[in-house]
Design an enzyme around this catalytic site. Structure first.
Site, PDB file in Angstrom:
ATOM      1  N   HIS A 137       0.824  -1.207   0.000  1.00 61.28           N
ATOM      2  CA  HIS A 137       0.000   0.000   0.000  1.00 61.28           C
ATOM      3  C   HIS A 137       0.857   1.256   0.000  1.00 61.28           C
ATOM      4  O   HIS A 137       0.518   2.263  -0.632  1.00 61.28           O
ATOM      5  CB  HIS A 137      -0.929  -0.017   1.220  1.00 61.28           C
ATOM      6  CG  HIS A 137      -1.813   1.175   1.316  1.00 61.28           C
ATOM      7  ND1 HIS A 137      -1.549   2.223   2.175  1.00 61.28           N
ATOM      8  CD2 HIS A 137      -2.939   1.508   0.646  1.00 61.28           C
ATOM      9  CE1 HIS A 137      -2.492   3.135   2.046  1.00 61.28           C
ATOM     10  NE2 HIS A 137      -3.352   2.734   1.126  1.00 61.28           N
ATOM     11  N   GLU A 140       1.873   2.020  -3.479  1.00 59.39           N
ATOM     12  CA  GLU A 140       0.761   2.591  -4.238  1.00 59.39           C
ATOM     13  C   GLU A 140       0.747   4.117  -4.147  1.00 59.39           C
ATOM     14  O   GLU A 140       0.443   4.817  -5.111  1.00 59.39           O
ATOM     15  CB  GLU A 140      -0.553   2.004  -3.716  1.00 59.39           C
ATOM     16  CG  GLU A 140      -1.811   2.612  -4.322  1.00 59.39           C
ATOM     17  CD  GLU A 140      -3.032   2.368  -3.473  1.00 59.39           C
ATOM     18  OE1 GLU A 140      -3.843   3.308  -3.326  1.00 59.39           O
ATOM     19  OE2 GLU A 140      -3.168   1.250  -2.931  1.00 59.39           O
ATOM     20  N   HIS A 141       1.114   4.641  -2.981  1.00 59.74           N
ATOM     21  CA  HIS A 141       1.176   6.085  -2.802  1.00 59.74           C
ATOM     22  C   HIS A 141       2.415   6.688  -3.458  1.00 59.74           C
ATOM     23  O   HIS A 141       2.350   7.758  -4.065  1.00 59.74           O
ATOM     24  CB  HIS A 141       1.190   6.418  -1.302  1.00 59.74           C
ATOM     25  CG  HIS A 141      -0.163   6.344  -0.652  1.00 59.74           C
ATOM     26  ND1 HIS A 141      -0.856   7.451  -0.249  1.00 59.74           N
ATOM     27  CD2 HIS A 141      -0.941   5.284  -0.343  1.00 59.74           C
ATOM     28  CE1 HIS A 141      -2.003   7.092   0.292  1.00 59.74           C
ATOM     29  NE2 HIS A 141      -2.075   5.764   0.245  1.00 59.74           N
ATOM     30  N   GLU A 210       4.564  10.764   2.607  1.00 55.77           N
ATOM     31  CA  GLU A 210       3.496   9.786   2.430  1.00 55.77           C
ATOM     32  C   GLU A 210       3.233   8.994   3.699  1.00 55.77           C
ATOM     33  O   GLU A 210       2.119   8.524   3.917  1.00 55.77           O
ATOM     34  CB  GLU A 210       3.830   8.844   1.273  1.00 55.77           C
ATOM     35  CG  GLU A 210       3.750   9.503  -0.090  1.00 55.77           C
ATOM     36  CD  GLU A 210       2.449  10.260  -0.292  1.00 55.77           C
ATOM     37  OE1 GLU A 210       1.362   9.645  -0.156  1.00 55.77           O
ATOM     38  OE2 GLU A 210       2.507  11.471  -0.556  1.00 55.77           O
ATOM     39  N   GLU A 217      -4.782   8.234   6.799  1.00 56.71           N
ATOM     40  CA  GLU A 217      -5.709   7.320   6.145  1.00 56.71           C
ATOM     41  C   GLU A 217      -6.034   6.138   7.066  1.00 56.71           C
ATOM     42  O   GLU A 217      -7.185   5.699   7.147  1.00 56.71           O
ATOM     43  CB  GLU A 217      -5.094   6.813   4.841  1.00 56.71           C
ATOM     44  CG  GLU A 217      -6.001   5.880   4.048  1.00 56.71           C
ATOM     45  CD  GLU A 217      -5.351   5.399   2.765  1.00 56.71           C
ATOM     46  OE1 GLU A 217      -5.922   4.480   2.135  1.00 56.71           O
ATOM     47  OE2 GLU A 217      -4.280   5.921   2.392  1.00 56.71           O
TER      48      GLU A 217
END
Length: 529
Positions: A137, A140-141, A210, A217
């Site tokens: 994940h 992905e950022h 991030e 998140e």
């Protein structure tokens, strides 16, 4: 049944041409329609042999014997004379080319003036270690934060000027990066996609920025009851195995991941043989493959790199009967899920689980159809005052899966809600209404066709099937497999996976009144409650 795949040289390609006249001869007695056959890639000779056996005069062994000899003892034909509606045979071909490094390039052409282009990677949180949980994940950022040739601001400006958009997501077994643009900008979109995947800088400054975004998140996701509930369900059901890990990772892992950890993950898992490049929409296959070869052909394939199947076999996952509850007596509702272990994507029982999910159906007290749904489960819940919403879930992975029911209810009389849910599920072991089954299969086909609407949905479905089945399954085959699930198949399925089987329970909210695990477990082997 035609296959989408195969290596015929560096730029050789094959197509699934489900709409061609020859495919109309493949009736239900062919391999495509055998409900006991795996959904993984089947040798063309098996399908051809089975179809020929159906067309030829019946021999001593009979048609069933011919199919069993081609597909194994688990195969079971549909009723004699069954044929898929010809409307389902007119399907857009899926062309697949495998480059010399193992990267598969697939296209589905729809002349709509735009296209979706994306790369799907056979890697997700399942393939992380406990110390690097969240790496997939995190990547992905990071890939959108600039490359050696293009800064993040330049990248965003270029995409905006094209009127395009990019998106990405990570699951437990797959990671996807894709974008959509008008036809004229598809080559540029593909080039940007290759650049961000192959040349992402992952600078230390970007990693730290991030990290803060992902922590935020993480906090927001944990505020969503359903997200937390199913993360907890995986943690308790698959405890001690890789599928217990969350997609975002633990907060400690998110804070500790560094640039070398992420690069090591990419080096190990972003191998060409575990990636699929897909273009769906207004895209020419030959042109797309030529560009893909220029952009991705230089990726080196590590001969020692494991396949996803090898990694799964090395660390298999399985369900442990267990219970995890997060109790909050001040919450207005109780959220809970009851799950059984199901099967993997390509298992012979996978389609039957899809039918069972449709047969159970969902129900919401506040929907306009709350009191007029034909499902017995819905009717029973509507007569249970504390029930608010219930729905089935069917989640598949490479070697296992979770099947069960998720519910939201008022905190009182939760035993009544669970009794209705378990009673209706277990009842299918002894009784299946033929008319309800026919309606459920029709609804499943309708949803399946509706879900493939649009280039993004088409690209995603093509990529997913190539990764999990090794081919694109024609619509006619899906229809035949669904039609092959009869009442006896549903009874056998419930008897094998539900009746007197271990359960995993996840609950949160005002759950003090929820029956304990032993009480729920007893409801798996009796229809008297």
């Amino acid at each position: 049944m035609a296959l989408a795949g195969g290596v015929l040289g560096r730029l050789a390609s094959t197509a699934v041409a489900a709409g061609k006249p020859a495919s109309r001869r493949l009736l239900a007695t062919a391999a495509a329609a055998a409900p006991g056959a795996r959904l993984a890639a089947t040798p063309p000779s098996a399908a051809v042999a089975a179809a020929a056996a159906a067309a030829a005069p019946k021999k001593k062994a009979g048609i069933a014997g011919a199919i069993r000899s081609a597909l194994g003892e688990a195969a079971s034909p549909l009723p004699p004379g069954y044929a898929v509606d010809e409307e389902f045979l007119h399907e857009t071909p899926t062309h697949v080319t495998t480059l010399s490094n193992g990267l598969r390039v697939a296209t589905e052409r729809h002349p709509v003036g735009a296209a979706t282009v994306g790369v799907w990677v056979d890697a997700g949180s399942r393939f992380e270690t406990e110390d690097t949980n969240g790496a997939a994940h995190f990547l992905e950022h990071l890939v959108f934060k600039g490359t050696a040739a293009m800064s993040q601001r330049s990248l965003e400006t270029t995409v905006e000027n094209m009127g395009a958009n990019f998106n990405a997501y990570t699951s437990r077994e797959q990671t996807a990066y894709f974008g959509r643009a008008v036809t004229a900008h598809v080559p540029a979109l593909t080039s940007i996609l290759a650049d961000i995947l192959l040349n992402s800088e992952m600078s230390p400054a970007s990693v730290e920025r991030e990290r803060d975004v992902i922590i935020q998140e993480y906090a927001e996701v944990n505020k969503l009851p359903e997200e937390e509930l199913f993360d907890n369900l995986h943690a308790t059901a698959f405890q001690g195995t890789p599928l217990a890990q969350t997609i975002l990772g633990s907060e400690d892992c998110i804070r500790s991941l560094q640039r070398p950890d992420l690069r090591a993950y990419v080096k190990r898992h972003y191998q060409p043989h575990r990636m699929v490049l897909v273009g769906a929409g207004d895209v020419d296959h030959d042109t797309f493959v030529t560009q893909a070869d220029k952009l991705f052909g230089g990726m080196r394939s590590d001969p020692a790199a494991e396949s996803a199947a090898q990694l799964v076999a090395a660390r298999p996952c399985f369900l442990t009967g267990s219970d995890m509850r997060v109790r909050d007596d001040h919450a207005p509702d109780a959220h809970f899920a009851i799950a059984f272990e199901s099967c993997g994507w390509a298992h012979p029982d996978a389609v039957a689980f899809m039918v069972l999910e449709s047969l159970l159906g969902g129900w919401d007290r506040y929907a306009t159809t709350g009191d007029v749904v034909s499902s017995r489960l819905a009717n029973g819940l509507h007569a249970t005052p504390s029930a608010k919403r219930v729905g089935p879930f069917n989640t598949s992975y490479a070697d296992t899966g979770l099947f069960g029911l998720y519910a939201v209810a008022a905190p009182h009389d939760l035993d009544d809600v669970v009794s209705v849910m378990m009673g209706e599920l277990v009842r299918f072991y002894t009784s299946v209404d033929e008319r309800a089954l026919a309606a459920a299969k029709m609804a499943l086909k309708t949803r399946m066709m509706a879900a493939a609407d649009g280039s993004t949905a088409a690209a995603e479905e093509t990529a997913r099937q190539l990764l999990v089945f090794g081919r694109k399954v024609p619509l006619a085959e899906w229809v035949a497999r669904i039609d092959a699930v009869d009442a006896a198949a549903v009874k056998r399925l419930v008897g094998k996976y539900v009746w007197d089987r271990e359960v995993a329970v996840s609950a949160l909210g005002n759950v003090s009144g929820l029956p304990d695990l032993t009480w729920i477990r007893r409801r798996t082997y009796s229809t008297l409650y």
